[in-house]
Enzyme design. Structure first.
Site, PDB file in Angstrom:
ATOM      1  CE  LYS A 286      -1.089  -4.135   1.874  1.00  0.00           C
ATOM      2  NZ  LYS A 286      -1.103  -4.587   0.629  1.00  0.00           N
TER       3      LYS A 286
ATOM      4  NE  ARG B  32      -5.456  -8.652   4.400  1.00  0.00           N
ATOM      5  CZ  ARG B  32      -4.264  -8.579   4.070  1.00  0.00           C
ATOM      6  NH1 ARG B  32      -3.074  -8.477   4.903  1.00  0.00           N
ATOM      7  NH2 ARG B  32      -3.936  -8.927   2.709  1.00  0.00           N
TER       8      ARG B  32
ATOM      9  NE  ARG C 181       5.632 -10.091  -2.835  1.00  0.00           N
ATOM     10  CZ  ARG C 181       4.420  -9.659  -2.207  1.00  0.00           C
ATOM     11  NH1 ARG C 181       4.292  -8.548  -1.573  1.00  0.00           N
ATOM     12  NH2 ARG C 181       3.367 -10.352  -2.411  1.00  0.00           N
TER      13      ARG C 181
ATOM     14  NE  ARG D 294       3.803 -12.804   0.370  1.00  0.00           N
ATOM     15  CZ  ARG D 294       3.078 -11.735   0.550  1.00  0.00           C
ATOM     16  NH1 ARG D 294       3.586 -10.633   0.953  1.00  0.00           N
ATOM     17  NH2 ARG D 294       1.721 -11.811   0.363  1.00  0.00           N
TER      18      ARG D 294
ATOM     19  NE  ARG E 125      -1.831 -12.129  -1.921  1.00  0.00           N
ATOM     20  CZ  ARG E 125      -0.405 -11.946  -2.471  1.00  0.00           C
ATOM     21  NH1 ARG E 125      -0.074 -12.674  -3.527  1.00  0.00           N
ATOM     22  NH2 ARG E 125      -0.053 -10.635  -2.351  1.00  0.00           N
TER      23      ARG E 125
END
Ligand code: AP5
Length: 220
Positions: free
Chosen positions: A15, A90, A129, A162, A173
């Protein structure tokens, strides 16, 4: 404020990667609630510190905390031609809040694009990431590493991992996504506002798919 474009999808769907490029291409702001909360956490505001405790564990922050933040952001002049929302709504409560807000502003339903990816792809994307803490550029050690080891191509800062990109937080998550966010697909489908995009493959190919989809649907 014109019509709002929402990028929906599980953690790691791409996203943020896509919203940055598509927003630039369409000349509208990219509003990421995750980025707003992480920025508040970096500045150690009371909101940021409270949000960080939730985010690091992989839990959602409360609706009544995040919704007014989005309302304020969307009321700024740079959103008058539209905006891409990444990470909001969300929950169904957030979607209803947004719908009411858009109605008050005399606008129709947002256009919602669901980015579909396989579960295996998501886990590899998240664990690999790395992000520039200053400009927000997104990298991946497996798929899209910076040219110089751990250094942002854009501004030369050291990229970071992160705090919520670890196995435990990723699991939570994904559970939060399934429990709270997945129902939004049905919610927006019933309103005829939902488009689907295949989020597997090269990022550039996905950008093309997204741009062609939103143009076909007369977005902007
Ligand atoms: P947020 O920052 O929104 O995180 P998320 O939804 O978990 O989404 P991600 O940022 O992890 O994934 P993404 O889809 O943007 O993927 P990306 O493009 O980075 O939220 C974080 C936390 O904030 C939440 O857990 C919650 O606590 C809180 N929060 C935020 N909004 C909230 C709200 N509305 N309500 C309540 N709480 C809220 O890509 C991932 C990786 O994959 C990158 O390394 C990238 O380079 C790579 N990649 C991307 N595309 C491809 C591709 N096509 N092929 C290979 N690799 C790719």
């Amino acid at each position: 404020m014109a019509q709002i474009l929402i990028f929906l999808g599980p953690p790691g769907a791409g996203k943020g990667t896509q919203a940055r490029v598509v927003a630039r291409e369409l000349g509208i702001p990219h509003i990421s609630t995750g980025d707003i909360l992480r920025e508040a956490a970096r500045k150690k505001t009371s909101l940021g510190l409270a949000a960080k405790a939730k985010m690091d564990k992989g839990e959602l922050v409360p609706d009544e905390v995040i919704s007014p933040i989005v309302e304020e952001r969307l009321s700024r002049p740079d959103c008058k031609e539209g905006a891409i929302l990444d990470g909001f709504p969300r929950t169904i409560a957030q979607a209803k809040f947004l719908g009411a807000m858009l109605e008050r502003a005399g606008l129709g339903e947002p256009l919602v694009v669901n980015i579909e990816v396989t579960c295996d792809a998501v886990v590899k994307r998240l664990t690999g990431r790395r992000t520039c803490p200053v400009c927000g550029e997104i990298y991946n050690v497996y798929f899209n590493p910076p040219r110089r080891d751990a250094i942002c191509d854009r501004d030369g800062n050291r990229v970071i991992q992160r705090a919520d990109d670890n196995e435990d937080a990723i699991r939570i998550r994904l559970q939060a996504y399934e429990h709270d966010t997945l129902p939004l697909i049905d919610y927006y489908q019933r309103k005829n506002a939902l488009l689907q995009v295949d989020g597997n493959g090269e990022p550039e190919a996905i950008t093309e798919r997204l741009l062609s989809l939103v143009k076909t649907h007369d977005y902007l």
